[in-house]
Motif scaffolding. Sequence first.
Motif, short mmCIF file in Angstrom:
data_model
loop_
_atom_site.label_atom_id
_atom_site.label_comp_id
_atom_site.label_asym_id
_atom_site.label_seq_id
_atom_site.Cartn_x
_atom_site.Cartn_y
_atom_site.Cartn_z
N THR A 172 0.84 -1.18 0.00
CA THR A 172 0.00 0.00 0.00
C THR A 172 0.88 1.24 0.00
O THR A 172 1.92 1.28 0.68
CB THR A 172 -0.95 0.06 1.21
OG1 THR A 172 -0.20 0.28 2.41
CG2 THR A 172 -1.75 -1.22 1.34
N ILE A 191 -1.58 -0.98 -4.00
CA ILE A 191 -2.86 -0.37 -3.66
C ILE A 191 -2.63 1.07 -3.23
O ILE A 191 -1.83 1.34 -2.32
CB ILE A 191 -3.55 -1.13 -2.51
CG1 ILE A 191 -3.76 -2.60 -2.90
CG2 ILE A 191 -4.85 -0.46 -2.11
CD1 ILE A 191 -4.20 -3.48 -1.73
N TYR A 193 -3.96 3.63 -1.14
CA TYR A 193 -4.96 3.57 -0.08
C TYR A 193 -5.82 4.81 0.00
O TYR A 193 -6.89 4.81 0.63
CB TYR A 193 -4.29 3.29 1.28
CG TYR A 193 -3.33 4.34 1.75
CD1 TYR A 193 -3.76 5.52 2.35
CD2 TYR A 193 -1.95 4.16 1.62
CE1 TYR A 193 -2.88 6.48 2.80
CE2 TYR A 193 -1.06 5.11 2.06
CZ TYR A 193 -1.52 6.27 2.65
OH TYR A 193 -0.64 7.23 3.09
N ASN A 194 -5.39 5.92 -0.63
CA ASN A 194 -6.22 7.13 -0.65
C ASN A 194 -7.36 7.02 -1.66
O ASN A 194 -8.31 7.81 -1.61
CB ASN A 194 -5.37 8.35 -1.01
CG ASN A 194 -4.42 8.73 0.11
OD1 ASN A 194 -4.74 8.56 1.28
ND2 ASN A 194 -3.25 9.23 -0.25
N GLU A 195 -7.25 6.07 -2.58
CA GLU A 195 -8.23 5.96 -3.66
C GLU A 195 -9.08 4.70 -3.58
O GLU A 195 -10.14 4.63 -4.21
CB GLU A 195 -7.51 6.00 -5.02
CG GLU A 195 -6.73 7.28 -5.26
CD GLU A 195 -6.04 7.28 -6.61
OE1 GLU A 195 -6.26 6.34 -7.40
OE2 GLU A 195 -5.26 8.22 -6.87
N GLU A 196 -8.62 3.69 -2.85
CA GLU A 196 -9.39 2.45 -2.78
C GLU A 196 -9.26 1.82 -1.40
O GLU A 196 -8.29 2.06 -0.67
CB GLU A 196 -8.95 1.47 -3.87
CG GLU A 196 -7.47 1.24 -3.97
CD GLU A 196 -7.09 0.43 -5.21
OE1 GLU A 196 -7.94 -0.30 -5.74
OE2 GLU A 196 -5.92 0.52 -5.62
N ASP A 197 -10.24 1.04 -1.03
CA ASP A 197 -10.28 0.34 0.25
C ASP A 197 -9.29 -0.82 0.18
O ASP A 197 -9.50 -1.79 -0.56
CB ASP A 197 -11.70 -0.17 0.49
CG ASP A 197 -11.87 -0.86 1.83
OD1 ASP A 197 -10.88 -1.42 2.34
OD2 ASP A 197 -12.99 -0.88 2.35
N PHE A 198 -8.22 -0.73 0.98
CA PHE A 198 -7.19 -1.76 0.86
C PHE A 198 -7.69 -3.13 1.31
O PHE A 198 -7.25 -4.16 0.81
CB PHE A 198 -5.90 -1.36 1.57
CG PHE A 198 -5.90 -1.44 3.08
CD1 PHE A 198 -5.66 -2.64 3.73
CD2 PHE A 198 -6.10 -0.30 3.85
CE1 PHE A 198 -5.63 -2.71 5.12
CE2 PHE A 198 -6.08 -0.36 5.23
CZ PHE A 198 -5.85 -1.57 5.87
N ALA A 200 -10.77 -4.37 0.91
CA ALA A 200 -11.55 -4.93 -0.20
C ALA A 200 -10.64 -5.36 -1.33
O ALA A 200 -10.85 -6.42 -1.96
CB ALA A 200 -12.55 -3.89 -0.70
N ARG A 201 -9.60 -4.57 -1.59
CA ARG A 201 -8.68 -4.90 -2.68
C ARG A 201 -7.87 -6.16 -2.36
O ARG A 201 -7.65 -7.00 -3.23
CB ARG A 201 -7.74 -3.71 -2.93
CG ARG A 201 -6.84 -3.89 -4.12
CD ARG A 201 -7.59 -3.75 -5.44
NE ARG A 201 -6.67 -3.96 -6.56
CZ ARG A 201 -6.56 -5.11 -7.22
NH1 ARG A 201 -7.33 -6.14 -6.91
NH2 ARG A 201 -5.70 -5.23 -8.21
N GLU A 204 -9.98 -9.09 -2.88
CA GLU A 204 -10.12 -9.37 -4.31
C GLU A 204 -8.88 -10.08 -4.85
O GLU A 204 -8.97 -11.07 -5.59
CB GLU A 204 -10.35 -8.07 -5.07
CG GLU A 204 -10.47 -8.22 -6.58
CD GLU A 204 -10.61 -6.87 -7.28
OE1 GLU A 204 -10.44 -6.83 -8.51
OE2 GLU A 204 -10.88 -5.87 -6.59
#
Length: 329
Positions: A172, A191, A193-198, A200-201, A204
């Motif tokens: 991240t 990842i 982390y400011n743009e997506e939920d780590f 959830a990623r 995935e």
Amino acid sequence: MVKAIRVHQHGGPQVLKWEDVEVGELKEGEILVRNKAVGLNFIDVYYRKGDYKPPALPFTPGMEAAGEVVAVGPGGLTGRQVGDVVAYAGNPMGSYAEEQILPASKVVPVPSSIDPVIAASIMLKGLTAHSVVRRSFKVEAGHTVLVHAAAGGVGSLVCQWANALGATVIGTVSTNEKAVQAREDGCHHVILYNEEDFVARVNEITGGQGVEVVYDSVGKDTFQGSLDCLKLRGSLVIFGMSSGAPDPIPLSALAVKSLFLTRPSLLHYTANREELLEAAGELFENVAKGILKVRVNHKYPLSQAAEAHSALESRQTTGSVVLIPDGSL
């Protein structure tokens, strides 16, 4: 008299003062080292702010340096000679100085193939990386690991080391620039982390399985998410708290997946001379072979330590930050 950074009260970077200090007299088993380079680490910030308590005020911060032995204590019972290039990490505190007295048992010889600036930049970070990747949770081929602050000084080394050991590495970072570096350092997945939920990623990426281990130097802001990323019997290794100390949790939070939680201290993994030499030897060997690439991306005069601290705390730095005694840049 030599110059050193002194802290007379806890606070922001402005409390770091450039002053004249007395070095003192050498005792048996001690050596005097003229520092060629001093490593800057987040633990220095913790001590400066008072989050970690130093022995007493005023104090000279710094827990990592490389330099040349310029004198040995009475009796010569140090195993070191004038002219030797040595490095140390950990205690005693006080590396933000042109010269410092060190117990000979705490230093390691720096191979001629390793530049002192590299040695100073990697001792504390590299030994910390060794303690978490090879000791706290031993990474093996086939593991999937999550590394927070993957472009940071320790994070970049953890990513490289875990990749070299055959692990799938998820990192991240906060910016696209840092994402580029993280990929260069062996991250298979990065990842922002400011743009997506780590969480959830990671779920995935791992097909819902989670990771064997999370290496977390952030602390409060990532703590719960790090636990959520772990697979059954996974391990959370917290080796830093750049966002503050995590809130307490009940043991039942670990029991949900039989998780392991540890807060390692480097000093406990280099508690004796044999452990220190083994860890340092493995570290320098990996640097010499190119397995670990050290980025000294920022150099500041030692007298400008306050400016360096400001840059580190505001996350304007990547890789390692080194303070150079004035006149040596």
